[in-house]
Design a protein around this motif. Structure first.
Motif, short mmCIF file in Angstrom:
data_model
loop_
_atom_site.label_atom_id
_atom_site.label_comp_id
_atom_site.label_asym_id
_atom_site.label_seq_id
_atom_site.Cartn_x
_atom_site.Cartn_y
_atom_site.Cartn_z
N HIS A 1 0.79 -1.22 0.00
CA HIS A 1 0.00 0.00 0.00
C HIS A 1 0.83 1.28 0.00
N LEU A 2 2.11 1.19 0.37
CA LEU A 2 2.92 2.41 0.42
C LEU A 2 4.05 2.43 -0.60
N ASP A 3 4.65 1.29 -0.88
CA ASP A 3 5.80 1.29 -1.78
C ASP A 3 5.43 1.77 -3.18
N ALA A 4 4.25 1.40 -3.65
CA ALA A 4 3.84 1.82 -4.99
C ALA A 4 3.71 3.33 -5.09
N GLN A 5 3.42 3.97 -3.97
CA GLN A 5 3.27 5.43 -3.97
C GLN A 5 4.60 6.15 -3.80
N PHE A 6 5.47 5.59 -2.96
CA PHE A 6 6.68 6.32 -2.58
C PHE A 6 7.95 5.85 -3.28
N LEU A 7 7.97 4.63 -3.79
CA LEU A 7 9.19 4.10 -4.37
C LEU A 7 9.01 3.85 -5.87
N PRO A 8 10.05 4.09 -6.67
CA PRO A 8 9.96 3.81 -8.12
C PRO A 8 9.67 2.33 -8.34
N GLN A 9 8.71 2.05 -9.18
CA GLN A 9 8.31 0.67 -9.45
C GLN A 9 8.77 0.25 -10.84
N ARG A 10 9.49 -0.84 -10.90
CA ARG A 10 9.92 -1.38 -12.18
C ARG A 10 8.80 -2.25 -12.76
N GLN A 11 8.38 -1.92 -13.96
CA GLN A 11 7.32 -2.67 -14.60
C GLN A 11 7.87 -4.01 -15.11
N THR A 12 7.28 -5.10 -14.65
CA THR A 12 7.71 -6.43 -15.08
C THR A 12 6.52 -7.19 -15.63
N ARG A 13 6.77 -7.99 -16.62
CA ARG A 13 5.72 -8.81 -17.21
C ARG A 13 5.67 -10.15 -16.50
N PRO A 14 4.47 -10.72 -16.33
CA PRO A 14 4.37 -12.04 -15.70
C PRO A 14 5.16 -13.07 -16.50
N VAL A 15 5.80 -13.98 -15.78
CA VAL A 15 6.61 -15.00 -16.44
C VAL A 15 6.02 -16.40 -16.29
N HIS A 16 5.00 -16.55 -15.44
CA HIS A 16 4.42 -17.88 -15.21
C HIS A 16 2.96 -17.88 -15.65
#
Length: 251
Positions: A115-130
């Motif tokens: 709930h907080l990291d997505a707002q405050f920290l840069p998020q690396r976009q990754t595609r599902p692998v499974h």
């Protein structure tokens, strides 16, 4: 929920103090160590507010801890980036004061990260692998194993709950077996969950349904099962099933 905690959950600095108070250990020697570290690293007003809230927080029934955290979340989102960095660091300091991570501490970390990291920290976009349910049977079994043992103290009951969950995930017969309780650690559970988080949404939903099926094998929801399911859903970014909406039993 006591009014003092309800009001405290509405302001960012007191909401941080609530989380700190939730993480303070009931053992005096360890709590004193945590408070010393918190005084050195947290904002002075946060530390003072933590001391004010320790008693009412520790008087809460265990079933009220996650609801209190949820109440504080809107205020926590109002932190500045600098305040969040300090807060996140202090949460980790309080957790590692005792080398053994508790189930509640693990769940709290999962909730805060989602709930907080997505707002405050840069998020690396990754595609599902499974995308194959069968290829993920082993990590799913690892997750269900700990869930089964936390909800069912007797081996035959735990095995039945585990089998019910695996059948719910695979859709029929499976080859997985419930490992002994001593082999089911929180570290292995977390590693399996991180792997499952790389799945496509349809598999994530299937995993959550399997976990709910495992929990309801005996038609009861214990507090520890509810906390584990909350950690699972927040890590996989899936809605929490309604089975834990009511009061969980404490066993």
């Amino acid at each position: 929920m006591p009014d003092v905690l309800r009001v405290a959950a509405q302001e960012p600095f007191s909401a941080r103090a609530l989380v700190y108070a939730l993480l303070l250990d009931p053992r005096p020697d360890l709590r004193d160590l945590q408070l010393t570290q918190l005084k050195a690293g947290a904002e002075p007003q946060d530390f003072a507010e933590t001391l004010r809230l320790v008693a009412p927080v520790q008087a809460l029934p265990d079933t009220h801890r996650l609801p209190l955290l949820d109440m504080a979340m809107p205020a926590l989102r109002q932190m500045s980036p600098r305040q969040h960095r300090t807060f996140r660091a202090q949460v980790e300091v309080l957790m590692i004061a005792d080398p053994r991570l508790s189930l509640f501490e693990y769940t709290l970390r999962c909730v805060l990260h989602r709930h907080l990291d997505a707002q405050f920290l840069p998020q690396r976009q990754t595609r599902p692998v499974h995308s194959s349910p069968q290829k993920l049977a082993h990590p799913v079994a690892t997750v269900l194993a700990l869930l089964a043992w936390e909800g069912q103290p007797k081996p035959n009951q735990a095995a039945r709950a585990f089998d019910t969950g695996m059948r719910g995930y695979i859709g029929g017969d499976h080859t997985q077996r419930l490992p002994p309780r001593a082999e089911c650690s929180l570290a292995e559970f977390d590693a399996a969950l991180q792997m499952l988080n790389q799945s496509v949404p349809a598999i994530k939903r299937r995993i959550v349904v399997a976990c709910a099926t495992c929990i309801l094998a005996n038609q009861q929801v214990t507090l520890r099962e509810a906390e584990l399911l909350r950690a699972i859903c927040d890590t996989l970014d899936c809605p929490l099933p309604p089975l834990v909406a009511g009061e969980a039993e404490r066993r």
